[in-house]
Design a protein around this motif. Structure first.
Motif, mmCIF file in Angstrom:
data_model
loop_
_atom_site.group_PDB
_atom_site.id
_atom_site.type_symbol
_atom_site.label_atom_id
_atom_site.label_comp_id
_atom_site.label_asym_id
_atom_site.label_seq_id
_atom_site.Cartn_x
_atom_site.Cartn_y
_atom_site.Cartn_z
ATOM 1 N N LYS A 79 -62.068 -20.062 14.697
ATOM 2 C CA LYS A 79 -62.380 -21.480 14.518
ATOM 3 C C LYS A 79 -63.853 -21.643 14.153
ATOM 4 C CE LYS A 79 -61.979 -25.862 16.839
ATOM 5 N NZ LYS A 79 -61.829 -26.610 18.045
ATOM 6 N N GLY A 80 -64.108 -22.375 13.077
ATOM 7 C CA GLY A 80 -65.487 -22.673 12.691
ATOM 8 C C GLY A 80 -65.614 -24.155 12.386
ATOM 9 N N GLU A 81 -66.751 -24.533 11.843
ATOM 10 C CA GLU A 81 -66.954 -25.919 11.420
ATOM 11 C C GLU A 81 -66.072 -26.202 10.204
ATOM 12 O OE1 GLU A 81 -70.091 -27.951 12.579
ATOM 13 O OE2 GLU A 81 -69.285 -26.711 14.208
ATOM 14 N N ASP A 82 -65.976 -27.475 9.809
ATOM 15 C CA ASP A 82 -65.283 -27.799 8.566
ATOM 16 C C ASP A 82 -66.039 -27.137 7.408
ATOM 17 O OD1 ASP A 82 -63.794 -29.364 10.190
ATOM 18 O OD2 ASP A 82 -64.510 -31.285 9.394
ATOM 19 N N CYS A 83 -65.307 -26.730 6.368
ATOM 20 C CA CYS A 83 -65.936 -26.037 5.231
ATOM 21 C C CYS A 83 -66.864 -26.996 4.482
ATOM 22 C CB CYS A 83 -64.865 -25.512 4.288
ATOM 23 S SG CYS A 83 -63.722 -24.403 5.142
ATOM 24 N N THR A 84 -68.048 -26.512 4.121
ATOM 25 C CA THR A 84 -69.034 -27.407 3.506
ATOM 26 C C THR A 84 -68.799 -27.609 2.013
ATOM 27 O OG1 THR A 84 -70.477 -25.502 3.284
ATOM 28 C CG2 THR A 84 -70.888 -26.959 5.157
ATOM 29 N N ASP A 134 -68.510 -19.077 16.936
ATOM 30 C CA ASP A 134 -69.841 -19.131 17.562
ATOM 31 C C ASP A 134 -70.048 -17.997 18.554
ATOM 32 O OD1 ASP A 134 -70.353 -21.464 16.262
ATOM 33 O OD2 ASP A 134 -69.556 -22.727 17.871
ATOM 34 N N ASN A 135 -68.981 -17.245 18.827
ATOM 35 C CA ASN A 135 -69.020 -16.276 19.911
ATOM 36 C C ASN A 135 -69.012 -14.854 19.342
ATOM 37 O OD1 ASN A 135 -68.087 -14.440 21.916
ATOM 38 N ND2 ASN A 135 -67.320 -16.177 23.117
ATOM 39 N N GLU A 136 -70.085 -14.110 19.605
ATOM 40 C CA GLU A 136 -70.243 -12.769 19.020
ATOM 41 C C GLU A 136 -69.104 -11.838 19.444
ATOM 42 O OE1 GLU A 136 -72.030 -11.813 16.583
ATOM 43 O OE2 GLU A 136 -71.420 -9.702 16.784
ATOM 44 N N LYS A 137 -68.649 -11.980 20.691
ATOM 45 C CA LYS A 137 -67.538 -11.146 21.175
ATOM 46 C C LYS A 137 -66.275 -11.415 20.344
ATOM 47 C CE LYS A 137 -67.582 -9.878 26.034
ATOM 48 N NZ LYS A 137 -67.555 -10.608 27.310
ATOM 49 N N ASP A 138 -66.049 -12.709 20.079
ATOM 50 C CA ASP A 138 -64.863 -13.086 19.303
ATOM 51 C C ASP A 138 -64.955 -12.544 17.872
ATOM 52 O OD1 ASP A 138 -63.934 -14.335 21.511
ATOM 53 O OD2 ASP A 138 -63.814 -16.359 20.651
#
Ligand code: TXA
Ligand code: MG
Length: 531
Positions: A169-174, A9-13
């Motif tokens: 880290k992201g959401e669970d894969c859809t 969610d973080n553009e820097k990351d």
């Protein structure tokens, strides 16, 4: 190694992940299918490190991920028209295409092959990272080779923490299963690995499309693998799994008789079976099964299940991808049913009776479930007493049930209808089971339940296969008008009160469309013999 945990969610990351990748490091990234273990696809040393981190055999080529269609051109020799059409339709998304590679692709990435697999993921985070890295990214699933693919951050963390430079880290894969791998480097084109873009989807654009037989069958030891990934043990949890092709009722019975087994079942079924269970999606929703399968396989191990009997997914649509992963997780162990019980269903006017008659000619035993539910004999005795208690003695005339009166009393509210069903459905079901048992005793191996309300009556639980009959709406209306001698208005009203064709197609293992009034029953018969 200290693994950096970054946030999608973080553009820097995202920029940081891109920098690490551009510098030759490894970063696990979320995509819509599964988490990928990414490295610069054009950097042989970085790519070799992927194989090391995963413990993956180096002859198994990697998929190269891009963020825009035009990035494909430098990576391949030539982009055929069909590739453009498919990418227009299915990119960004879970479709990988294989084409002849250009000299830019190192042998480490293509596993020494002259072709390369390319995909443009739908995940914004994944595409953002590719853009930030300024290079195409090779990315196999971010699991230790042989283990189930990761669909959650926790899965990646467990397998990769300490081994790579970073994890985003992201959401669970859809989507939950890896992309469809389609080779356009052979003629005819072939699906080497099924995914969320289904055979049925692709066949609309490639009429002569084939599915590699290794998608559902065990590759012989000396057979050359068209896709090296086919020959390796895959997706295996520690649990010893077998796929069950039994009906739900037989499955339940088997588990009761064999308490050493646990269950891998569909949502809600765990409440009905008396053993430890993990569920992996809704029974008639292959998409939900795809999304949940890998995390369910992980869960089997977390719970320490040793022997597991798994409910079989459908083999059509996205279901084929689910089946392909599960059959590998099982090491190709299956329980086939000795007697095939086919639930024959569909909307009114679809041509179901014609199909039933054709099946009879091929020596299938057909049970008319509608007739059983209309027959007042069915309700005699204890059932009738229960009905009287629930709906009053007016429903009985001259000592026998008046179905019209019962309908007037029962179909007034949802609660009353449910009450009626709770009394009558088990009785109907027992009668059907008795008829099945009688046929089996006589040696029948193919029994059809002709049941327009197969699902409502829960009779699908007795079935090993579902056969749906469909026809276009206009044709169905014409047929009903003729058959029942009613007005078009009445025919339309009746049709609108019923389920759509899609309802049946979603639930079916096999669909017969009767639009051209020709029924090729042999095709179904052949299918059934192979399944
Ligand atoms: O959804 C996906 O495709 C995920 C995510 C991370 O994008 N990636 C993925 O990669 O599943 P991997 O490496 O686990 O699977 C790649 C599959 C393997 O079965 C491999 O053998 C096949 O694609 N493959 C790759 N290049 C090939 C080629 N040139 N010819 C034939 N098969 C190829
Ligand atoms: Mg993999």
């Amino acid at each position: 190694m200290n693994t950096l945990i970054l946030s999608g969610d973080n553009e820097k990351d995202i920029q940081n992940a891109g920098k690490i990748l551009n510098g030759g490091g490894l970063v696990a990234i979320p995509t819509e299918t599964v988490y990928g273990l990414a490295a610069n696809a054009l950097n042989p040393v970085a790519v070799q490190n992927i194989f090391k981190a995963k413990g993956r055999p180096s002859d198994n080529p990697l998929i190269v991920h891009i963020s825009e269609f035009d990035e494909i051109y430098p990576l391949v020799k030539f982009v055929p028209e069909i590739a453009k059409t498919l990418c227009e339709k299915f990119w960004a998304g879970p479709l990988t295409i294989i084409l002849e590679k250009s000299d830019l692709i190192p042998n480490e990435t293509s596993g020494g092959l002259s072709t390369v697999a390319i995909r443009m993921p739908q995940s914004e985070i994944a595409r953002g990272i590719i853009k930030a890295s300024k290079c195409p990214l090779a990315a196999p699933s971010a699991n230790i080779s042989g283990k189930p693919s990761p669909t959650k951050f926790a899965h990646v963390y467990e397998d990769m923490n300490g081994k790579i430079e970073g994890i985003v880290k992201g959401e669970d894969c859809t989507v939950g299963v890896e992309s469809t791998v389609l080779t356009l480097a052979t003629n005819p084109p072939k699906i080497l690995r099924p995914g969320a873009v289904s055979y049925e989807d692709l066949r609309k654009f490639i009429p002569n499309l084939e599915i590699h037989h290794a998608v559902t069958e065990h590759l012989e030891n000396d057979e050359k693998a068209d896709s090296p990934g086919m020959k390796y043990k895959h997706y295996s949890p520690k649990a010893d799994i077998t796929i069950s092709h039994l009906s739900f009722n037989e499955y339940k019975q088997f588990l009761e008789n064999n308490p050493e087994y646990s269950a891998l079942c569909f949502d809600g079924e765990e409440n009905e079976i008396n053993c430890k269970a993990v569920s992996y999606g809704e029974i008639y929703n292959s998409k939900s099964q795809a999304q949940r399968l890998f995390s369910a396989l992980h869960e089997l191990d977390e719970k320490g299940f040793a022997k597991v009997l798994a409910r079989a997914p459908k083999k059509n649509g996205v279901g084929l991808a689910v089946f392909n992963r599960l059959i590998r997780a099982c090491g190709f162990k299956e329980f086939k049913a000795n007697v095939k019980i086919i639930g024959l269903t569909g909307t009114t006017g679809s041509g179901k009776s014609t199909v039933a008659n054709s099946l009879k000619k091929l020596d299938y035993k057909v049970i008319d479930c509608d007739k059983i539910s209309r027959d007042e004999e069915t309700y005699k005795g204890e059932c009738l007493q229960k009905l009287i208690k629930a709906f009053g003695s007016e429903i009985v005339e001259n000592g026998s049930l008046n179905r019209k009166k019962l309908a007037q009393k029962a179909f007034v509210s949802k609660e009353k209808t449910e009450l009626l069903n709770s009394i009558t459905l088990p009785v109907i079901s027992r009668k059907i089971e008795k008829m099945i048992a009688d046929y089996v005793n006589l040696g029948a191996v193919k029994i059809v339940l002709d049941a327009p309300t197969l699902f409502e009556a829960n009779a699908d639980r007795l079935c090993t296969h579902i056969l749906a009959v469909t026809a276009s709406k206009n044709l169905r209306i014409k047929r009903i008008i003729k058959r029942d001698n009613i007005t078009e208005e009445m025919a339309r009203a009746r049709m609108n009160a019923q389920h759509s064709s899609d309802y049946y197609i979603e639930r079916a293992d096999f669909v017969i469309n009767t639009d051209d009034n020709k029924i090729d029953i042999n095709e179904f018969n052949l299918y059934l013999e192979g399944n």
